[in-house]
Design a protein around this motif. Structure first.
Motif, PDB file in Angstrom:
ATOM      1  N   UNK A  10      15.775 -25.248  43.697  1.00 42.84           N
ATOM      2  CA  UNK A  10      16.494 -26.121  44.726  1.00 42.84           C
ATOM      3  C   UNK A  10      16.864 -26.909  43.508  1.00 42.84           C
ATOM      4  N   UNK A  11      16.790 -27.011  42.643  1.00 43.16           N
ATOM      5  CA  UNK A  11      16.720 -28.643  41.948  1.00 43.16           C
ATOM      6  C   UNK A  11      15.591 -29.446  42.299  1.00 43.16           C
ATOM      7  N   UNK A  12      14.346 -28.935  41.830  1.00 41.38           N
ATOM      8  CA  UNK A  12      12.720 -30.075  42.699  1.00 41.38           C
ATOM      9  C   UNK A  12      12.866 -30.690  40.983  1.00 41.38           C
ATOM     10  N   UNK A  13      12.165 -31.922  41.619  1.00 41.63           N
ATOM     11  CA  UNK A  13      12.061 -32.271  39.799  1.00 41.63           C
ATOM     12  C   UNK A  13      11.215 -31.501  39.350  1.00 41.63           C
ATOM     13  N   UNK A  14      10.650 -31.731  38.105  1.00 45.70           N
ATOM     14  CA  UNK A  14       9.775 -31.744  37.270  1.00 45.70           C
ATOM     15  C   UNK A  14      10.332 -29.868  36.713  1.00 45.70           C
ATOM     16  N   UNK A  15       9.185 -29.357  35.553  1.00 48.00           N
ATOM     17  CA  UNK A  15       9.311 -29.080  34.857  1.00 48.00           C
ATOM     18  C   UNK A  15       8.909 -27.797  34.947  1.00 48.00           C
ATOM     19  N   UNK A  16      10.041 -26.945  36.235  1.00 49.35           N
ATOM     20  CA  UNK A  16       9.924 -25.528  36.188  1.00 49.35           C
ATOM     21  C   UNK A  16       8.847 -25.380  36.972  1.00 49.35           C
ATOM     22  N   UNK A  17       8.596 -24.042  37.344  1.00 45.04           N
ATOM     23  CA  UNK A  17       8.042 -23.236  38.124  1.00 45.04           C
ATOM     24  C   UNK A  17       6.672 -22.822  37.596  1.00 45.04           C
ATOM     25  N   UNK A  18       5.461 -22.953  38.201  1.00 46.71           N
ATOM     26  CA  UNK A  18       3.828 -22.220  37.546  1.00 46.71           C
ATOM     27  C   UNK A  18       3.473 -21.254  38.660  1.00 46.71           C
ATOM     28  N   UNK A  19       3.107 -20.286  37.703  1.00 50.86           N
ATOM     29  CA  UNK A  19       1.998 -18.675  38.713  1.00 50.86           C
ATOM     30  C   UNK A  19       0.517 -19.254  38.345  1.00 50.86           C
ATOM     31  N   UNK A  20      -0.342 -20.041  39.314  1.00 45.60           N
ATOM     32  CA  UNK A  20      -1.372 -20.305  38.630  1.00 45.60           C
ATOM     33  C   UNK A  20      -2.612 -19.650  39.308  1.00 45.60           C
ATOM     34  N   UNK A  21      -2.201 -17.829  39.583  1.00 44.37           N
ATOM     35  CA  UNK A  21      -3.265 -17.388  39.489  1.00 44.37           C
ATOM     36  C   UNK A  21      -4.203 -18.571  40.792  1.00 44.37           C
ATOM     37  N   UNK A  22      -5.589 -18.171  40.349  1.00 44.22           N
ATOM     38  CA  UNK A  22      -6.135 -18.696  41.019  1.00 44.22           C
ATOM     39  C   UNK A  22      -7.152 -20.197  40.738  1.00 44.22           C
ATOM     40  N   UNK A  23      -6.587 -20.200  39.529  1.00 42.80           N
ATOM     41  CA  UNK A  23      -6.577 -21.950  39.029  1.00 42.80           C
ATOM     42  C   UNK A  23      -6.405 -23.240  39.855  1.00 42.80           C
ATOM     43  N   UNK A  24      -4.971 -23.160  40.199  1.00 38.53           N
ATOM     44  CA  UNK A  24      -4.415 -24.128  40.689  1.00 38.53           C
ATOM     45  C   UNK A  24      -3.934 -23.365  42.537  1.00 38.53           C
ATOM     46  N   UNK A  25      -5.114 -24.266  43.601  1.00 39.38           N
ATOM     47  CA  UNK A  25      -4.356 -23.481  44.962  1.00 39.38           C
ATOM     48  C   UNK A  25      -4.391 -24.561  45.654  1.00 39.38           C
ATOM     49  N   UNK A  26      -3.883 -24.318  46.893  1.00 36.67           N
ATOM     50  CA  UNK A  26      -3.589 -25.649  47.867  1.00 36.67           C
ATOM     51  C   UNK A  26      -4.154 -26.404  48.749  1.00 36.67           C
ATOM     52  N   UNK A  27      -5.454 -25.348  49.156  1.00 39.13           N
ATOM     53  CA  UNK A  27      -6.368 -25.512  50.416  1.00 39.13           C
ATOM     54  C   UNK A  27      -8.277 -25.751  49.616  1.00 39.13           C
ATOM     55  N   UNK A  28      -7.981 -25.278  48.598  1.00 42.83           N
ATOM     56  CA  UNK A  28      -9.279 -24.944  48.554  1.00 42.83           C
ATOM     57  C   UNK A  28      -9.158 -25.155  46.922  1.00 42.83           C
ATOM     58  N   UNK A  29     -10.717 -24.841  46.233  1.00 44.88           N
ATOM     59  CA  UNK A  29     -11.337 -25.383  44.801  1.00 44.88           C
ATOM     60  C   UNK A  29     -11.786 -23.711  44.772  1.00 44.88           C
ATOM     61  N   UNK A  30     -10.992 -22.819  43.097  1.00 45.13           N
ATOM     62  CA  UNK A  30     -11.727 -22.046  43.354  1.00 45.13           C
ATOM     63  C   UNK A  30     -13.127 -21.891  43.263  1.00 45.13           C
ATOM     64  N   UNK A  31     -13.400 -20.429  42.771  1.00 49.90           N
ATOM     65  CA  UNK A  31     -14.948 -19.243  42.421  1.00 49.90           C
ATOM     66  C   UNK A  31     -15.503 -20.713  40.753  1.00 49.90           C
ATOM     67  N   UNK A  32     -16.393 -21.422  40.605  1.00 49.74           N
ATOM     68  CA  UNK A  32     -16.587 -21.524  39.473  1.00 49.74           C
ATOM     69  C   UNK A  32     -17.824 -21.172  39.126  1.00 49.74           C
TER      70      UNK A  32
END
Length: 340
Positions: free
Chosen positions: A191-213
């Motif tokens: 959709x030509x959103x600005x930025x550097x491509x797309x990132x499959x983030x696994x559990x590292x970066x989630x929109x609403x919670x922090x992953x268990x560390x």
């Protein structure tokens, strides 16, 4: 079973996680010149397998056509079905070397050794005997993730993965596990959103919670690792990528990764500061976990989740000790910690 087309030859299937508040793992199918490559596979459960198989059919392909599986990390809600996918398709499985080592140890270690290790670690953290006792009696029983599939390939950080016709680069992001990777699709956003491509983030970066560390589990380990420090460093690395869109393994896709990174960095700094206030007097990791803020009162947290909570408390203590903001109390048994 729910599927979604993210555009640009990337689609996803919601694969359910049984009896888990997260609900599902988002398994991504990336089209390549040799067939789809899956990012993660979901939990090893008959209903989860059926959802994955049906979802791929709904996307116009099938599990038999899968060319490869890239696993973000070894946890069973991500790596659980990888072996069945390989059996059905002849695909390869790729995993970072640090998590591949955990998979090998899990397959070679008897369940009794794992339960004994967990009991000893909890005892050292100050857990009461009534909490540890079920682990002692659990010896001999299996547990999820103790016989995961061995990978065929190891992911080298920075490498372009074997996705013919695509540019998918591995980004090492330890913290949630020692070998967690994010996957950077170095292509223009559909959709030509600005930025550097797309990132499959696994559990590292989630929109609403922090992953268990928590502490990295290793019955034979002797090195004092710093998982929270690893995670915070990895967050910085991902933030600098500034992808146009993040495709996580749970919840939903989102934009503005740098903003989310700043939120998570602030969250952990606030938590560390709060723990220092609790450590105005000596506390064992168990006592610290009892006093930390969770999504429910400590009395309502079930046995298995308490183990996770204590591991998270220990990871935060490791970070505070490394920063020189807390220290173990000499002669304490089990070891208690106090702010410096």
């Amino acid at each position: 079973m729910t599927t979604f087309d993210h555009g640009g030859g990337v689609r996803s299937v919601q694969v359910p996680i049984p009896d888990n508040p997260l609900g599902h793992t988002l398994v991504y199918a990336v089209d390549t010149d040799r067939g789809p490559v899956l990012v993660d596979t979901g939990w090893d459960d008959p209903a989860s397998w059926d959802a994955l198989v049906a979802g791929l059919v709904a996307l116009g392909t099938s599990v038999r056509e899968v060319y490869g599986v890239v696993v973000t990390h070894y946890h069973p809600d991500h790596h659980g079905l990888s072996g069945r996918v390989r059996e059905a398709s002849g695909s390869w499985i790729a995993l970072h070397a640090a998590d591949a080592a955990i998979v090998r140890r899990a397959r070679e270690t008897r369940p009794e050794r794992w339960f004994s290790y967990m009991a000893a670690r909890l005892t050292a953290a100050g857990a009461p005997e009534e909490h540890v006792a079920p682990l002692r009696s659990a010896r001999g029983r299996g547990a999820p993730g103790l016989s995961p599939a061995l990978p065929d390939r190891e992911i080298d950080p920075g490498e372009l993965l074997d996705l013919p016709g695509r540019r998918l680069r591995a980004v090492w992001t330890p913290g949630h596990t020692p070998g967690h990777v994010c996957l950077h699709l170095e292509e223009e956003h559909p959709a030509r959103l600005p930025g550097g491509g797309r990132l499959f983030s696994g559990d590292h970066l989630l929109p609403g919670i922090s992953p268990h560390i928590g502490l990295y589990g290793d019955p034979d380990g002797t090195t004092a690792t710093d998982p929270l420090g690893d995670y915070l460093d990895s967050l910085d690395r991902v933030g600098r990528l500034a992808p146009a869109e993040v495709l996580p393994a749970h919840q939903n896709t989102f934009t503005d990764a740098p903003s989310r990174v700043r939120q998570l960095l602030a969250h952990h700094e606030e938590r560390l500061t709060g723990l220092l206030a609790l450590l105005s007097r000596p506390l064992t990791p168990w006592q610290l976990a009892e006093r930390m803020t969770w999504n429910r009162p400590w009395a309502d947290i079930p046995h298995g989740s308490r183990n996770i909570a204590v591991s998270e408390a220990e990871a935060h203590l490791r970070r505070l000790v490394k920063l020189g903001r807390a220290e173990p109390v000499a002669g304490s048994e089990p070891v208690a910690y106090i702010a410096t």
